[in-house]
Scaffold this motif. Structure first.
Motif, PDB file in Angstrom:
ATOM      1  N   ARG A 236      13.835  94.285   6.734  1.00  0.00           N
ATOM      2  CA  ARG A 236      12.654  93.507   5.965  1.00  0.00           C
ATOM      3  C   ARG A 236      12.499  92.141   6.184  1.00  0.00           C
ATOM      4  N   LEU A 237      13.896  91.484   6.792  1.00  0.00           N
ATOM      5  CA  LEU A 237      13.446  89.901   6.651  1.00  0.00           C
ATOM      6  C   LEU A 237      14.025  89.559   8.298  1.00  0.00           C
ATOM      7  N   PRO A 238      13.176  89.649   9.230  1.00  0.00           N
ATOM      8  CA  PRO A 238      13.724  89.509  10.688  1.00  0.00           C
ATOM      9  C   PRO A 238      13.670  88.060  10.768  1.00  0.00           C
ATOM     10  N   TRP A 239      13.320  87.094   9.824  1.00  0.00           N
ATOM     11  CA  TRP A 239      13.368  85.701  10.153  1.00  0.00           C
ATOM     12  C   TRP A 239      14.860  85.243   9.407  1.00  0.00           C
ATOM     13  N   LEU A 240      15.531  86.095   9.178  1.00  0.00           N
ATOM     14  CA  LEU A 240      16.832  85.781   8.417  1.00  0.00           C
ATOM     15  C   LEU A 240      17.851  85.926   9.387  1.00  0.00           C
ATOM     16  N   VAL A 241      18.982  85.048   9.919  1.00  0.00           N
ATOM     17  CA  VAL A 241      19.891  85.188  10.855  1.00  0.00           C
ATOM     18  C   VAL A 241      21.300  85.167  10.117  1.00  0.00           C
ATOM     19  N   PHE A 242      22.327  86.027  10.385  1.00  0.00           N
ATOM     20  CA  PHE A 242      23.440  86.143   9.684  1.00  0.00           C
ATOM     21  C   PHE A 242      24.507  87.017  10.506  1.00  0.00           C
ATOM     22  N   ASP A 243      25.590  86.685  10.452  1.00  0.00           N
ATOM     23  CA  ASP A 243      26.728  87.596  11.042  1.00  0.00           C
ATOM     24  C   ASP A 243      26.954  88.714   9.747  1.00  0.00           C
ATOM     25  N   ASP A 244      27.253  89.836  10.065  1.00  0.00           N
ATOM     26  CA  ASP A 244      28.019  90.587   9.128  1.00  0.00           C
ATOM     27  C   ASP A 244      29.283  90.295   8.469  1.00  0.00           C
ATOM     28  N   PRO A 245      29.233  90.204   7.187  1.00  0.00           N
ATOM     29  CA  PRO A 245      30.393  89.904   6.303  1.00  0.00           C
ATOM     30  C   PRO A 245      31.576  90.803   6.941  1.00  0.00           C
ATOM     31  N   ARG A 246      32.713  90.278   6.749  1.00  0.00           N
ATOM     32  CA  ARG A 246      34.047  90.949   6.926  1.00  0.00           C
ATOM     33  C   ARG A 246      34.843  91.309   5.838  1.00  0.00           C
ATOM     34  N   GLY A 247      34.323  90.543   4.609  1.00  0.00           N
ATOM     35  CA  GLY A 247      35.040  90.651   3.378  1.00  0.00           C
ATOM     36  C   GLY A 247      34.242  89.783   2.546  1.00  0.00           C
ATOM     37  N   GLY A 248      34.640  89.820   1.175  1.00  0.00           N
ATOM     38  CA  GLY A 248      34.192  88.765   0.291  1.00  0.00           C
ATOM     39  C   GLY A 248      32.991  89.391  -0.237  1.00  0.00           C
ATOM     40  N   LEU A 249      32.019  88.490  -0.647  1.00  0.00           N
ATOM     41  CA  LEU A 249      30.960  88.815  -1.604  1.00  0.00           C
ATOM     42  C   LEU A 249      29.737  88.195  -1.035  1.00  0.00           C
ATOM     43  N   PHE A 250      29.634  87.582   0.212  1.00  0.00           N
ATOM     44  CA  PHE A 250      28.452  86.763   0.527  1.00  0.00           C
ATOM     45  C   PHE A 250      27.937  87.016   1.903  1.00  0.00           C
ATOM     46  N   PHE A 251      26.672  86.985   2.043  1.00  0.00           N
ATOM     47  CA  PHE A 251      25.979  86.486   3.487  1.00  0.00           C
ATOM     48  C   PHE A 251      25.695  85.106   3.532  1.00  0.00           C
ATOM     49  N   TRP A 252      26.089  84.512   4.759  1.00  0.00           N
ATOM     50  CA  TRP A 252      25.728  83.148   5.128  1.00  0.00           C
ATOM     51  C   TRP A 252      24.607  83.224   5.961  1.00  0.00           C
ATOM     52  N   CYS A 253      23.343  82.649   5.642  1.00  0.00           N
ATOM     53  CA  CYS A 253      22.236  82.837   6.659  1.00  0.00           C
ATOM     54  C   CYS A 253      21.528  81.937   6.779  1.00  0.00           C
ATOM     55  N   THR A 254      20.900  81.666   8.129  1.00  0.00           N
ATOM     56  CA  THR A 254      19.844  80.675   8.577  1.00  0.00           C
ATOM     57  C   THR A 254      18.378  81.351   8.572  1.00  0.00           C
ATOM     58  N   VAL A 255      17.779  80.495   7.840  1.00  0.00           N
ATOM     59  CA  VAL A 255      16.188  80.565   8.028  1.00  0.00           C
ATOM     60  C   VAL A 255      15.877  80.353   9.477  1.00  0.00           C
ATOM     61  N   ASP A 256      15.292  81.330  10.219  1.00  0.00           N
ATOM     62  CA  ASP A 256      14.901  80.943  11.425  1.00  0.00           C
ATOM     63  C   ASP A 256      13.468  80.700  11.622  1.00  0.00           C
ATOM     64  N   ASP A 257      12.884  79.952  10.914  1.00  0.00           N
ATOM     65  CA  ASP A 257      11.562  79.342  11.013  1.00  0.00           C
ATOM     66  C   ASP A 257      11.378  78.070  10.520  1.00  0.00           C
ATOM     67  N   PRO A 258      11.035  76.977  11.459  1.00  0.00           N
ATOM     68  CA  PRO A 258      11.354  75.584  11.055  1.00  0.00           C
ATOM     69  C   PRO A 258      10.461  74.967   9.994  1.00  0.00           C
ATOM     70  N   ARG A 259       9.615  75.925   9.624  1.00  0.00           N
ATOM     71  CA  ARG A 259       8.166  75.498   8.788  1.00  0.00           C
ATOM     72  C   ARG A 259       9.039  75.699   7.196  1.00  0.00           C
ATOM     73  N   VAL A 260      10.017  76.696   7.065  1.00  0.00           N
ATOM     74  CA  VAL A 260      10.448  76.741   5.673  1.00  0.00           C
ATOM     75  C   VAL A 260      11.887  76.405   5.555  1.00  0.00           C
ATOM     76  N   THR A 261      12.085  75.450   4.500  1.00  0.00           N
ATOM     77  CA  THR A 261      13.651  75.233   4.065  1.00  0.00           C
ATOM     78  C   THR A 261      14.082  76.209   3.041  1.00  0.00           C
ATOM     79  N   SER A 262      15.274  75.993   3.199  1.00  0.00           N
ATOM     80  CA  SER A 262      15.972  76.929   1.846  1.00  0.00           C
ATOM     81  C   SER A 262      15.671  76.422   0.476  1.00  0.00           C
ATOM     82  N   ASP A 263      15.224  75.128   0.522  1.00  0.00           N
ATOM     83  CA  ASP A 263      15.051  74.702  -0.897  1.00  0.00           C
ATOM     84  C   ASP A 263      13.568  75.217  -1.286  1.00  0.00           C
TER      85      ASP A 263
END
Length: 402
Positions: free
Chosen positions: A315-342
């Motif tokens: 659903r979100l091809p603009w989101l880049v991440f590694d699959d988590p190996r454990g824990g509770l989170f995804f750490w993602c990069t927004v792959d669009d220079p026009r959109v900041t995470s804020d």
């Protein structure tokens, strides 16, 4: 209500050093009516061992109600300290109970370490990005921060070694060794060995904060850095594996430091929740409980992580991440220079979804296009709805972008 600024002349300088509203905003957004949360590092409600906790609570009342409802020593109830010592030995170097103290959550452990060991201007090395609560605690103690790059294998200890050789002298090096918050990195065995050697060589202490170590989806947990050096303080959270509400955790420290940490805690809150200590000590006294419980959690969170990863990629091809190996989170990069995470955060909240923009985690790194997503608390239908809301938020953010 009287405004804080009216008392500005009375406030201690340190009240501003570690101030951040990021954690408060995360928790507030996550608890707002109608909001789905992929924000805070909050355990899944169905992860709590409710039936077992009810059972042992009944036993505590039947056998030791007076002791469980009374004051306890600052360093902790003996049975709880023994349980923590056993667990420390199973996951790292063996320690005697005299090197263990009970804390009100591992966040208190970070705070006690900071207030006991750091003077204004002292240097603390840590990953960049790093855990918000630790950054706040170290800054509140007046420390200067030495941010170090991090990758999938954890802190770049080669860069730390270069900084040390160039004259940097941190008093503490803070690491989250398993499924780092927020990046998900795992400090490799070789890097742990090197870090321990640097601690011995340069005289600093390693502060190892490990709330996620038992949540490896494949069940593999690397031993603590303290198998290589005794210059390690281990923070042992139980919030992610048992429950956060009792606020019972622990730490192990070199023998010469435990008394100082206990004295600092005594001036803060006298002691940790006695009743919670009795309940958890009783629960952990059953040798069959924890292995089976942790296996259930690894399956629970592993399944959630895998299905969420598939959903995000669909659903979100603009989101880049590694699959988590454990824990509770995804750490993602927004792959669009026009959109900041804020910007994405603001639009997501307007859509009824709480996420965490990456900037508050970052010290020197650019956090403008990274974000953290938790997969832990939502069920499958809620995760689908959450991803749909994030997709709509991205479309609106892109339309609003300059």
């Amino acid at each position: 209500m009287t405004e804080t600024r009216e008392f500005a002349g009375l406030l201690a300088r340190r009240t501003a050093w570690g101030r951040s509203d990021a954690i408060g905003r995360i928790l507030a957004a996550a608890n707002a009516p109608g909001v789905l949360s992929m924000a805070g590092g909050i355990p899944a409600p169905d992860s709590f061992p409710v039936a077992r906790l009810a059972e042992v609570t009944e036993r505590v009342f039947a056998r030791s109600a007076t002791a469980a409802l009374q004051y306890a020593p600052t360093e902790g109830v003996t049975a709880m300290r023994e349980a923590l010592a056993r667990r420390a030995g199973e996951t790292g170097a063996a320690v005697g109970v005299e090197r263990v103290m009970v804390t009100g959550g591992s966040q208190q452990g970070i705070d006690l370490v900071a207030r006991t060991l750091l003077d204004e201007g002292d240097l603390v090395a840590l990953d960049d990005p790093s855990y918000l609560g630790a950054v706040q605690a170290f800054r509140a103690a007046g420390a200067r921060l030495l941010p170090l790059p991090t990758d999938r294998d954890g802190m770049r200890v080669d860069i730390l070694e270069e900084r040390l050789a160039a004259g940097a002298r941190p008093k503490l090096v803070y690491v989250v060794p398993h499924f780092h918050n927020p990046t998900g990195g795992v400090l490799s065995t070789e890097r742990r060995r090197i870090l321990a050697g640097l601690a011995e060589r340069y005289g600093f202490l390693v502060v190892e904060d490990d709330p996620y170590g038992d949540l490896a989806f494949d069940g593999e947990r690397l031993p603590s850095t303290d198998i290589h050096s005794d210059r390690v303080i281990r923070l042992m959270s139980l919030s992610k594996t048992l429950c956060p509400g009792l606020r019972v955790a622990g730490l192990t420290a070199p023998a010469g430091l435990v008394g100082e940490l206990v004295a600092m805690k005594q001036s803060s809150d006298l002691q940790t929740n006695t009743f919670g200590q009795h309940v958890l000590a009783e629960l952990l006294a059953d040798p069959s409980f924890l292995p089976a419980h942790l296996a259930r959690l690894r399956t629970l969170y592993g399944d959630k992580a895998r299905t969420t990863a598939v959903l995000l990629r669909e659903r979100l091809p603009w989101l880049v991440f590694d699959d988590p190996r454990g824990g509770l989170f995804f750490w993602c990069t927004v792959d669009d220079p026009r959109v900041t995470s804020d910007l994405l955060y603001e639009h997501a909240l307007a859509q009824g979804l709480a996420i965490v923009p990456g900037a508050p985690f970052c010290i020197e790194q650019d956090g403008s296009r990274v974000l953290r997503l938790s997969f832990a608390t939502l069920d499958e239908d809620q995760r689908r709805e959450g991803v749909a809301r994030l997709s709509a938020a991205f479309d609106k953010a892109r339309a609003d972008a300059p």
